[in-house]
Design a protein around this motif. Structure first.
Motif, PDB file in Angstrom:
ATOM      1  N   VAL A   8       0.832  -1.205   0.000  1.00 13.29           N
ATOM      2  CA  VAL A   8       0.000   0.000   0.000  1.00 13.29           C
ATOM      3  C   VAL A   8       0.864   1.250   0.000  1.00 13.29           C
ATOM      4  O   VAL A   8       0.650   2.169  -0.785  1.00 13.29           O
ATOM      5  N   LEU A   9       1.881   1.311   0.870  1.00 11.98           N
ATOM      6  CA  LEU A   9       2.760   2.479   0.920  1.00 11.98           C
ATOM      7  C   LEU A   9       3.516   2.651  -0.393  1.00 11.98           C
ATOM      8  O   LEU A   9       3.683   3.762  -0.884  1.00 11.98           O
ATOM      9  N   SER A  10       3.961   1.555  -0.974  1.00 15.34           N
ATOM     10  CA  SER A  10       4.661   1.616  -2.249  1.00 15.34           C
ATOM     11  C   SER A  10       3.760   2.196  -3.333  1.00 15.34           C
ATOM     12  O   SER A  10       4.168   3.053  -4.107  1.00 15.34           O
ATOM     13  N   ILE A  11       2.528   1.743  -3.386  1.00 13.58           N
ATOM     14  CA  ILE A  11       1.575   2.256  -4.370  1.00 13.58           C
ATOM     15  C   ILE A  11       1.279   3.720  -4.111  1.00 13.58           C
ATOM     16  O   ILE A  11       1.236   4.531  -5.029  1.00 13.58           O
ATOM     17  N   MET A  12       1.088   4.076  -2.845  1.00 16.69           N
ATOM     18  CA  MET A  12       0.759   5.464  -2.502  1.00 16.69           C
ATOM     19  C   MET A  12       1.887   6.403  -2.905  1.00 16.69           C
ATOM     20  O   MET A  12       1.652   7.495  -3.374  1.00 16.69           O
ATOM     21  N   GLU A  13       3.138   5.971  -2.711  1.00 15.99           N
ATOM     22  CA  GLU A  13       4.274   6.851  -2.986  1.00 15.99           C
ATOM     23  C   GLU A  13       4.605   6.942  -4.462  1.00 15.99           C
ATOM     24  O   GLU A  13       4.864   8.009  -4.982  1.00 15.99           O
ATOM     25  N   SER A  14       4.626   5.817  -5.154  1.00 15.59           N
ATOM     26  CA  SER A  14       5.163   5.825  -6.507  1.00 15.59           C
ATOM     27  C   SER A  14       4.121   5.800  -7.611  1.00 15.59           C
ATOM     28  O   SER A  14       4.445   6.039  -8.752  1.00 15.59           O
ATOM     29  N   MET A  47      -7.204   9.404  -3.772  1.00 13.57           N
ATOM     30  CA  MET A  47      -8.040  10.522  -4.215  1.00 13.57           C
ATOM     31  C   MET A  47      -7.753  11.769  -3.377  1.00 13.57           C
ATOM     32  O   MET A  47      -7.708  12.880  -3.900  1.00 13.57           O
ATOM     33  N   ALA A  48      -7.531  11.579  -2.067  1.00 14.38           N
ATOM     34  CA  ALA A  48      -7.239  12.716  -1.192  1.00 14.38           C
ATOM     35  C   ALA A  48      -5.886  13.337  -1.519  1.00 14.38           C
ATOM     36  O   ALA A  48      -5.693  14.536  -1.308  1.00 14.38           O
ATOM     37  N   ARG A  49      -4.940  12.553  -2.048  1.00 13.64           N
ATOM     38  CA  ARG A  49      -3.614  13.070  -2.380  1.00 13.64           C
ATOM     39  C   ARG A  49      -3.585  13.831  -3.696  1.00 13.64           C
ATOM     40  O   ARG A  49      -2.610  14.511  -3.999  1.00 13.64           O
ATOM     41  N   LEU A  50      -4.634  13.676  -4.494  1.00  9.17           N
ATOM     42  CA  LEU A  50      -4.675  14.410  -5.761  1.00  9.17           C
ATOM     43  C   LEU A  50      -4.820  15.900  -5.468  1.00  9.17           C
ATOM     44  O   LEU A  50      -5.647  16.317  -4.677  1.00  9.17           O
ATOM     45  N   THR A  51      -4.007  16.698  -6.114  1.00  2.00           N
ATOM     46  CA  THR A  51      -4.072  18.148  -5.934  1.00  2.00           C
ATOM     47  C   THR A  51      -4.270  18.795  -7.295  1.00  2.00           C
ATOM     48  O   THR A  51      -4.300  18.120  -8.326  1.00  2.00           O
ATOM     49  N   SER A  52      -4.385  20.103  -7.287  1.00  2.00           N
ATOM     50  CA  SER A  52      -4.600  20.816  -8.544  1.00  2.00           C
ATOM     51  C   SER A  52      -3.437  20.633  -9.515  1.00  2.00           C
ATOM     52  O   SER A  52      -3.618  20.746 -10.715  1.00  2.00           O
TER      53      SER A  52
END
Length: 194
Positions: A8-14, A47-52
């Protein structure tokens, strides 16, 4: 548990860019690494990490023809209708009848099943989970003023996906006839004898 957390962390980061350009592939990776229990939570975190700065294409401002199939997009609209809940296979087993090889897949966030060559869905598997989801019919906001459309195109429509041309709509992608053209058509009407 630690392996799943590492995946999960690997996917979230990269893989935030992968999530934008091929969200269903990321979904299947999450499912294979941690099961259905982790998919929803991780998708919400991504989705929460997506920014403008990620500039997800806004279908109100970008021609759908210019957005690759399977890309994560946004659409600003109004819910016009709500259909009855639909049932789908949340998780399902597939089997290759010739080799006996089995695999498990996730059916969330998609309305079709892409099978590997030679595989078919094993509808009799005890691992299949049926769920329901709500389907909504969303339309562009009616009566939206031209200045709002212009700002939307400026803020969200530019970039690698192009923009809609003036006078074009998301639904038809063709220009409307001008009032002059309508008047010319009326002038060309045949005269009727009395």
């Amino acid at each position: 548990q630690h392996v799943v957390t590492g995946i999960v962390l690997s996917i979230m980061e990269s893989s935030l860019e992968d999530f934008i350009h091929n969200p269903l592939k990321v979904l299947q990776t999450l499912f294979k690494g941690g099961g259905i229990g982790h998919v929803t939570n991780v998708i919400e975190c991504l989705m929460a990490r997506l920014t403008s700065k990620h500039k997800l294409p806004l279908l109100n401002a970008v021609s759908p023809d210019h957005v690759p199939s399977g890309t994560l997009v946004r659409f600003r609209g109004m819910i016009q209708d709500q259909f009855d809940p639909e049932f789908y296979l949340k998780t399902f087993s597939i089997i290759n009848r010739e080799t006996g090889e089995k695999d498990h897949c996730c059916g969330m966030y998609t309305d079709s099943i892409d099978l590997k060559p030679g595989f078919e869905v094993d509808y009799d598997s005890s691992d299949n989970i049926t769920d329901d989801r709500q389907t909504l019919y969303v339309v562009p906001i009616p009566g939206e003023t031209p200045w709002v459309k212009h700002l939307t195109k400026q803020d969200h429509g530019e970039g690698q996906y192009g923009t809609l041309s003036e006078g074009m709509s998301v639904e038809t992608n063709r220009s409307k006839r001008s009032l002059d053209e309508v008047e010319e058509d009326n002038d060309d009407e045949m005269e009727v004898e009395r």
